[in-house]
Design a protein around this motif. Structure first.
Motif, short mmCIF file in Angstrom:
data_model
loop_
_atom_site.label_atom_id
_atom_site.label_comp_id
_atom_site.label_asym_id
_atom_site.label_seq_id
_atom_site.Cartn_x
_atom_site.Cartn_y
_atom_site.Cartn_z
N ASP A 223 76.80 63.59 -57.35
CA ASP A 223 76.22 64.55 -58.28
C ASP A 223 75.31 65.53 -57.54
N ASP A 224 74.54 65.01 -56.59
CA ASP A 224 73.65 65.88 -55.82
C ASP A 224 74.43 66.83 -54.92
N LEU A 225 75.56 66.37 -54.41
CA LEU A 225 76.42 67.27 -53.63
C LEU A 225 76.96 68.39 -54.52
N LEU A 226 77.37 68.04 -55.73
CA LEU A 226 77.89 69.04 -56.66
C LEU A 226 76.79 70.00 -57.12
N GLY A 227 75.53 69.51 -57.13
CA GLY A 227 74.41 70.37 -57.49
C GLY A 227 74.16 71.47 -56.49
N ILE A 228 74.74 71.33 -55.29
CA ILE A 228 74.63 72.37 -54.27
C ILE A 228 75.95 73.10 -54.09
N TRP A 229 77.03 72.33 -53.92
CA TRP A 229 78.31 72.95 -53.55
C TRP A 229 79.36 72.93 -54.65
N GLY A 230 79.00 72.44 -55.83
CA GLY A 230 79.99 72.39 -56.90
C GLY A 230 80.38 73.77 -57.41
N ASP A 231 81.61 73.88 -57.87
CA ASP A 231 82.11 75.13 -58.44
C ASP A 231 81.61 75.25 -59.87
N PRO A 232 80.83 76.29 -60.20
CA PRO A 232 80.32 76.43 -61.57
C PRO A 232 81.41 76.43 -62.62
N ALA A 233 82.59 76.92 -62.27
CA ALA A 233 83.69 76.94 -63.23
C ALA A 233 84.16 75.54 -63.57
N VAL A 234 83.87 74.60 -62.70
CA VAL A 234 84.28 73.21 -62.90
C VAL A 234 83.11 72.37 -63.40
N GLY A 236 80.22 73.42 -64.77
CA GLY A 236 79.53 73.93 -65.96
C GLY A 236 78.08 74.25 -65.72
N LYS A 237 77.62 74.20 -64.46
CA LYS A 237 76.24 74.53 -64.11
C LYS A 237 76.22 75.72 -63.17
N ALA A 238 75.06 76.37 -63.09
CA ALA A 238 74.94 77.54 -62.22
C ALA A 238 75.10 77.14 -60.75
N VAL A 239 75.62 78.05 -59.94
CA VAL A 239 75.79 77.80 -58.51
C VAL A 239 74.43 77.55 -57.87
N PHE A 240 74.38 76.60 -56.96
CA PHE A 240 73.15 76.23 -56.24
C PHE A 240 72.03 75.80 -57.20
N SER A 241 72.40 75.19 -58.32
CA SER A 241 71.40 74.89 -59.35
C SER A 241 70.26 74.02 -58.81
N ASP A 242 70.56 73.01 -58.02
CA ASP A 242 69.50 72.14 -57.51
C ASP A 242 68.63 72.84 -56.48
N LEU A 243 69.25 73.71 -55.69
CA LEU A 243 68.47 74.45 -54.69
C LEU A 243 67.53 75.44 -55.37
N ARG A 244 67.98 76.07 -56.44
CA ARG A 244 67.12 77.01 -57.16
C ARG A 244 65.84 76.32 -57.63
N ASN A 245 65.98 75.07 -58.05
CA ASN A 245 64.83 74.31 -58.54
C ASN A 245 64.10 73.58 -57.42
N ARG A 246 64.55 73.79 -56.17
CA ARG A 246 63.97 73.09 -55.01
C ARG A 246 63.93 71.58 -55.24
N THR A 332 85.45 58.35 -59.74
CA THR A 332 84.12 58.93 -59.96
C THR A 332 83.55 59.50 -58.68
N VAL A 333 83.71 58.77 -57.58
CA VAL A 333 83.17 59.21 -56.30
C VAL A 333 83.96 60.41 -55.77
N GLY A 334 85.22 60.50 -56.14
CA GLY A 334 86.03 61.61 -55.66
C GLY A 334 86.07 62.78 -56.60
N ARG A 335 85.21 62.80 -57.62
CA ARG A 335 85.30 63.82 -58.67
C ARG A 335 84.78 65.17 -58.17
N THR A 336 85.10 66.21 -58.95
CA THR A 336 84.63 67.56 -58.65
C THR A 336 83.77 68.12 -59.76
N ASN A 337 83.46 67.32 -60.77
CA ASN A 337 82.58 67.80 -61.86
C ASN A 337 81.76 66.65 -62.42
#
Length: 337
Positions: A223-234, A236-246, A332-337
């Motif tokens: 989940d934390d990996l997706l919070g940085i590198w996840g595709d927003p289209a997949v 459903g969150k803004a790109v780099f969402s976790d980085l924006r919130n530091r 679950t571990v191999g998921r993209t969203n």
């Protein structure tokens, strides 16, 4: 997740029916907000086919019940209660993090306001215990106690997470402990409740709880990996969402503690107080990767998932159901969203 969860159409229908029946008990204004949050209606209250989420935790509950008994329907109340607790935490987390999107739609607090969203989250929390209590017997007593312990752990984890944002540095072991409380505890509760309601022995309940906890920590790494590198289209969150919130997430914390030559630059970006620009966000993601954070979290997720599956071997469980449970874990571990 789609292929695997499609295998469980009956289970998912039972979970959805239980959730809808529980939410219908709420006062009309709260029921309307809950229906929107679960994806059943739009903001105006009209039925919609928006995503209700993966229902991973309640599915784990039902599959855990199958490993000890085979009759997953006995554990439906526990599965519904777990999902109620999960969504109570999601609604509150969105407010705390000021997240504006979830599952490709505005979050409940963005649509209905902070006060109403908090109250609906509280209502879902109460409903979970009401559903467990109605099951009756020893399962209800033990299940309510386990659920209460888990909620306390969730709150402990959330408190630690918010305080991390005020600190310049967080050791990786503290970040792991926070994730164990905030995420892993509920997955452990989900699988333990499934075993409990399925009639499992104390040893089976504990083994399945350990399985869920290990899987939950692996899930948080992903989940934390997706919070940085996840595709927003997949996602459903803004790109780099976790980085924006530091966010002091697992890959970020691993990167900052790596001793790599790029750590100082990453620390400077994360140590500021102003909004990060798009170029700074892109650079921060590059630095987390160059410092080994991305690789460390991926490896940890894979190791934890393998250990979770291996830990079930010591118990007399239904082999076919264990295979289903571990397959869902692997997906679950191999998921993209």
């Amino acid at each position: 997740m789609t292929v695997l969860t499609d295998r469980y159409a009956c289970e998912r229908e039972a979970i959805d029916a239980g959730l809808r029946a529980a939410a219908a008990r709420l006062p009309a204004p709260a029921a309307r907000i809950a229906a929107y949050h679960f994806g059943w209606t739009d903001a105006a209250g009209a039925p919609t086919d928006a995503s209700s989420g993966k229902a991973l935790r309640p599915l784990l509950t039902l599959l855990a019940a199958k490993t000890v008994d085979g009759d997953w329907r006995r554990a439906v109340p526990a599965a519904v209660a777990v999902e109620m607790i999960h969504n109570f935490s999601l609604i509150h987390d969105d407010i705390i993090d000021r997240d504006g999107l979830r599952r490709h739609r505005p979050t409940a607090w963005k649509v209905y306001g902070v006060n109403d969203a908090i109250l609906v989250g509280d209502a879902l929390h109460a409903l979970a215990f009401e559903i467990i209590a109605e099951a009756g017997g020893e399962c209800a007593r033990s299940g309510a106690g386990l659920l209460a312990q888990t909620v306390r752990a969730l709150i402990e984890g959330q408190l630690a997470d918010t305080r991390f944002e005020e600190r310049e540095s967080v050791p990786l072991d503290e970040c792991v402990a926070m994730s164990e409380a905030k995420t892993a505890s509920l997955m452990g509760c989900a699988t333990a409740l499934g075993a409990l309601f399925g009639g499992g022995t104390p040893a089976q309940v504990e083994a399945l709880r350990d399985f869920g906890c290990r899987l939950g920590l692996a899930f948080q790494h992903v989940d934390d990996l997706l919070g940085i590198w996840g595709d927003p289209a997949v996602t459903g969150k803004a790109v780099f969402s976790d980085l924006r919130n530091r966010k002091k997430s697992l890959p970020v914390t691993a990167a900052l503690g790596s001793g790599h030559r790029d750590v100082a630059e990453l620390a400077r970006l994360y140590g500021g107080t102003g909004l990060l620009t798009e170029s700074e966000l892109t650079r921060a993601a590059e630095l987390v990767e160059s410092c080994g954070g991305r690789r460390a979290s991926r490896r940890a997720a894979e190791t934890l998932t393998a250990a979770a599956a291996g830990g079930l071997a010591s118990q007399p469980l239904r082999t076919d159901a264990v295979e289903e449970l571990t397959s869902l874990a692997a997906s679950t571990v191999g998921r993209t969203n």
